[in-house]
Write an enzyme that holds these catalytic residues in place. Structure first.
Site, PDB file in Angstrom:
ATOM      1  N   GLU A   1     -16.175   1.791   1.105  1.00  0.00           N
ATOM      2  CA  GLU A   1     -15.643   3.282   1.648  1.00  0.00           C
ATOM      3  C   GLU A   1     -14.361   3.840   1.050  1.00  0.00           C
ATOM      4  O   GLU A   1     -13.521   3.063   1.160  1.00  0.00           O
ATOM      5  CB  GLU A   1     -15.803   3.164   3.324  1.00  0.00           C
TER       6      GLU A   1
ATOM      7  N   LYS B   1     -22.448   9.469   5.943  1.00  0.00           N
ATOM      8  CA  LYS B   1     -22.208   8.735   7.217  1.00  0.00           C
ATOM      9  C   LYS B   1     -22.694   9.208   8.266  1.00  0.00           C
ATOM     10  O   LYS B   1     -22.531  10.500   8.689  1.00  0.00           O
ATOM     11  CB  LYS B   1     -20.640   8.523   7.341  1.00  0.00           C
TER      12      LYS B   1
ATOM     13  N   CYS C   1     -19.848   1.904   7.143  1.00  0.00           N
ATOM     14  CA  CYS C   1     -18.870   1.261   8.061  1.00  0.00           C
ATOM     15  C   CYS C   1     -19.499   1.480   9.564  1.00  0.00           C
ATOM     16  O   CYS C   1     -20.237   0.684  10.042  1.00  0.00           O
ATOM     17  CB  CYS C   1     -17.517   2.092   8.012  1.00  0.00           C
TER      18      CYS C   1
END
Length: 253
Positions: free
Chosen positions: A98, A167, A208
């Site tokens: 990331e 995300k 994440c």
């Protein structure tokens, strides 16, 4: 310190039942969260071209961890060099972490954001084509129509952009007296699942904090996907408090 990780993995078509304490992912509840029955699995097996994990060729997956500085061009050079190294060691799919091209923090996202396609993704496209591999581009701050996203771009062996994953679950945390951090101050969330096909497996993407919500992984697993998450890199800037990454921390589920 940079390193490459080559984990051992498999695809589990029978996902574990969710914990009673699992967070509820609202963006995942609008679809077919629990619709993959044994009958639908049998239907999949009758699909033209469908292969079980056991029928697909073995391959090597490389997970890259690298140090990130405030100089974007250095970060890109370092990332592309590690992709080359992974390809020389036989990797067919390579994943970056990331925010591999920029420092991580809400004040940095606007400064380092770029369009897709842009300079960072162009370099990933070029190295994917030169190495003839799949490159999962970790994530970069993306600017689009006045909004910022934390976005992963994936490129095929011919350099083609296969998919973008924005995300879904932004990291907002408030621990009184310890830490307050809100990605949502500058970033907007994505609104869709992201998958792509390879000769080796079908891949589902998460960035994440996405992985903290079981429903996303369950949906991917029901579709017989290998799940790859991209997570924090190491940063060199002072004052950043992220914990150090461990060698297996970017391993797929």
């Amino acid at each position: 310190m940079e390193h490459l990780s080559f984990p051992t993995f498999g695809v589990n078509p029978e996902p574990n039942r969710p914990s009673s304490k699992a967070r509820v992912c609202q963006c995942c509840l609008s679809g077919d969260v629990f619709t993959a029955t044994r009958e639908t699995q049998r239907e999949k097996s009758r699909m033209v071209g469908f292969q079980t994990p056991q029928q697909r060729p073995a391959f090597r997956l490389a997970l890259i961890q690298l140090q990130v500085s405030s100089v974007k061009s250095d970060n890109l050079t370092r990332a592309c060099g590690l992709i080359w190294e992974a390809a020389k060691q036989g990797a067919k799919i390579v994943s970056l972490p990331e925010c591999f091209n920029s420092p991580y923090g809400t004040k940095y996202f606007p400064e380092y954001a770029e369009k897709i396609p842009g300079d960072s993704t162009q370099k990933l496209s070029e190295v994917a084509k030169k190495c003839s591999i799949y490159v999962i581009g970790g994530s970069i701050p993306e600017e689009d129509a006045g909004k910022l996203y934390n976005t992963c771009a994936v490129f095929g062996p011919d350099g083609t952009l296969l998919v973008k994953h924005r995300k879904l679950h932004l990291f907002d945390i408030d621990v009184p007296g310890k830490i307050t951090f809100q990605e949502s101050k500058t970033l907007s969330p994505g609104d869709s699942f992201s998958t792509f096909d390879t000769p080796y497996c079908r891949v589902g993407l998460g960035i994440c904090y996405d992985i903290r919500f079981a429903e996303l992984a369950q949906i991917y697993a029901q579709r017989a996907l290998l799940i790859i998450r991209c997570t924090w890199p190491r940063h060199l800037l002072p004052g950043m408090t992220k914990p150090p990454m461990l060698p297996g921390d970017t391993a797929p589920l």
